[in-house]
Motif scaffolding. Structure first.
Motif, PDB file in Angstrom:
ATOM      1  N   UNK A   1      -8.230   7.384  11.598  1.00 31.48           N
ATOM      2  CA  UNK A   1      -8.299   8.703  10.970  1.00 31.48           C
ATOM      3  C   UNK A   1      -7.053   9.130  10.215  1.00 31.48           C
ATOM      4  N   UNK A   2      -6.331   8.177   9.635  1.00 26.76           N
ATOM      5  CA  UNK A   2      -5.112   8.528   8.899  1.00 26.76           C
ATOM      6  C   UNK A   2      -5.420   9.434   7.710  1.00 26.76           C
ATOM      7  N   UNK A   3      -6.652   9.371   7.223  1.00 27.48           N
ATOM      8  CA  UNK A   3      -7.019  10.168   6.049  1.00 27.48           C
ATOM      9  C   UNK A   3      -7.104  11.659   6.358  1.00 27.48           C
ATOM     10  N   UNK A   4      -7.366  12.019   7.609  1.00 23.68           N
ATOM     11  CA  UNK A   4      -7.570  13.434   7.931  1.00 23.68           C
ATOM     12  C   UNK A   4      -6.303  14.265   7.737  1.00 23.68           C
ATOM     13  N   UNK A   5      -5.147  13.653   7.919  1.00 23.88           N
ATOM     14  CA  UNK A   5      -3.885  14.395   7.815  1.00 23.88           C
ATOM     15  C   UNK A   5      -3.309  14.369   6.404  1.00 23.88           C
ATOM     16  N   UNK A   6      -3.981  13.666   5.492  1.00 23.87           N
ATOM     17  CA  UNK A   6      -3.387  13.447   4.171  1.00 23.87           C
ATOM     18  C   UNK A   6      -2.990  14.733   3.459  1.00 23.87           C
ATOM     19  N   UNK A   7      -3.867  15.716   3.433  1.00 20.05           N
ATOM     20  CA  UNK A   7      -3.599  16.947   2.688  1.00 20.05           C
ATOM     21  C   UNK A   7      -3.002  18.045   3.562  1.00 20.05           C
ATOM     22  N   UNK A   8      -2.760  17.739   4.837  1.00 17.20           N
ATOM     23  CA  UNK A   8      -2.242  18.750   5.741  1.00 17.20           C
ATOM     24  C   UNK A   8      -0.733  18.706   5.909  1.00 17.20           C
ATOM     25  N   UNK A   9      -0.083  17.767   5.219  1.00 15.27           N
ATOM     26  CA  UNK A   9       1.370  17.650   5.308  1.00 15.27           C
ATOM     27  C   UNK A   9       1.906  17.108   3.999  1.00 15.27           C
ATOM     28  N   UNK A  10       3.213  17.164   3.817  1.00 14.17           N
ATOM     29  CA  UNK A  10       3.803  16.647   2.588  1.00 14.17           C
ATOM     30  C   UNK A  10       3.539  15.147   2.477  1.00 14.17           C
ATOM     31  N   UNK A  11       3.328  14.696   1.255  1.00 13.11           N
ATOM     32  CA  UNK A  11       2.958  13.295   1.059  1.00 13.11           C
ATOM     33  C   UNK A  11       3.992  12.338   1.657  1.00 13.11           C
ATOM     34  N   UNK A  12       5.269  12.633   1.453  1.00 17.27           N
ATOM     35  CA  UNK A  12       6.328  11.758   1.964  1.00 17.27           C
ATOM     36  C   UNK A  12       6.257  11.658   3.484  1.00 17.27           C
TER      37      UNK A  12
ATOM     38  N   UNK B   1       0.826  -1.209   0.000  1.00 19.53           N
ATOM     39  CA  UNK B   1       0.000   0.000   0.000  1.00 19.53           C
ATOM     40  C   UNK B   1       0.860   1.258   0.000  1.00 19.53           C
ATOM     41  N   UNK B   2       1.975   1.219   0.725  1.00 17.88           N
ATOM     42  CA  UNK B   2       2.796   2.422   0.907  1.00 17.88           C
ATOM     43  C   UNK B   2       3.922   2.549  -0.112  1.00 17.88           C
ATOM     44  N   UNK B   3       4.055   1.561  -1.001  1.00 19.49           N
ATOM     45  CA  UNK B   3       5.117   1.637  -2.018  1.00 19.49           C
ATOM     46  C   UNK B   3       4.528   1.446  -3.420  1.00 19.49           C
TER      47      UNK B   3
ATOM     48  N   UNK C   1      10.802   3.250 -10.214  1.00 15.41           N
ATOM     49  CA  UNK C   1       9.887   2.386  -9.477  1.00 15.41           C
ATOM     50  C   UNK C   1       8.495   3.016  -9.436  1.00 15.41           C
ATOM     51  N   UNK C   2       7.461   2.244  -9.102  1.00 15.08           N
ATOM     52  CA  UNK C   2       6.094   2.788  -9.079  1.00 15.08           C
ATOM     53  C   UNK C   2       5.951   4.020  -8.198  1.00 15.08           C
ATOM     54  N   UNK C   3       6.637   4.030  -7.059  1.00 14.05           N
ATOM     55  CA  UNK C   3       6.521   5.166  -6.152  1.00 14.05           C
ATOM     56  C   UNK C   3       7.076   6.432  -6.788  1.00 14.05           C
TER      57      UNK C   3
END
Length: 258
Positions: free
Chosen positions: A80-91, A32-34, A248-250
């Protein structure tokens, strides 16, 4: 309930079974993360309710709502991991999810250990087995690669030392791309070189699944310099021969996203 992708009644009872469960769930989360990071990013919409990232014993991942019953069948991942998605850099967000995923994986393993009466020796053995595997955070951030920084020089030395390793041969030393080559008529000297080569590669870890080299075909990303098993990123030896610069995909997803 344990989300929609894994059986809630799956109960590993031995140290080996719990460790196998740990590695399978970890493999799903790593995917999921790579390799599936673009899809994972899209599913974690901040407009939705509290979401969790689950890894399952069949090595698949799922973003879903938490279990409804209290207490749940298994420990729950970070809420609630989704809540912080757009509030910080993706990495940084991916790294944060990785840290919480590591904590969840450990809690699930020790939940099974406690539930099925592991004694002190079994708990220690389980932890030592888990501790031998790089954490999700180490794989995602590349720190697992840094811990084996001597590997690239070993690869180049092996490429210069012998051009006839019986299972793995350098196709492009500059990009460290590898391809399987079967040579059944090699002498004992080449067989010794093969064993030495595998020992040198033994500490390198796949950026997707986190496992070791193990004589499989794999490829190095020219952007992040992480290594990947060919099967993990769906690259065949034949296809690798025609790739001048592999991403790579990432790395490909990051460049594609505005």
């Amino acid at each position: 309930m344990e989300g929609g992708g894994g059986g809630a009644h799956y109960n590993p009872r031995t140290v080996e079974e719990v460790f196998r469960d740990f590695k399978s769930r970890r493999a799903g989360i790593l995917r999921a993360l790579t390799t599936d990071v673009k899809e994972f990013f899209q599913q974690c919409n901040p407009e939705k309710d509290n979401l969790c990232l689950y890894g399952f014993p069949n090595e698949v991942w799922e973003v879903n709502l938490p279990a409804e019953e209290v207490p749940p069948e298994l420990p729950e991942p970070a809420l609630g991991i989704n809540f912080a998605r757009d509030g910080m850099q993706e990495k940084e967000w991916i790294s944060l999810v990785a840290v919480h995923s590591d904590a969840w994986l450990l809690s699930v393993s020790f939940y099974f250990g406690s539930r099925f009466g592991f004694d002190k020796a079994d708990r220690k053995r389980l932890f030592n087995m888990i501790n031998e595997v790089p954490t999700v955070f180490e794989v995602v951030t590349g720190s697992a690669k840094k811990q084996t920084e001597e590997q690239p020089s070993s690869v180049n030395k092996s490429g210069n030392r012998s051009k006839s390793n019986s299972k793995v041969r350098d196709v492009d030393v500059k990009s460290s791309r590898k391809i399987q080559v079967n040579e059944e008529d090699e002498g004992q000297e080449e067989e010794g070189a093969e064993e030495e080569d595998e020992e040198e590669h033994g500490e390198t870890l796949c950026g997707a699944c986190g496992d070791n080299y193990a004589s499989d075909f794999w490829i190095c990303c020219d952007m992040c310099e992480k290594w990947f098993h060919g099967k993990c990123v769906k690259i065949t030896p034949a296809r690798a021969e025609h790739i001048k610069q592999y991403k790579c995909p990432s790395c490909s997803n990051k460049r594609a996203r505005p």
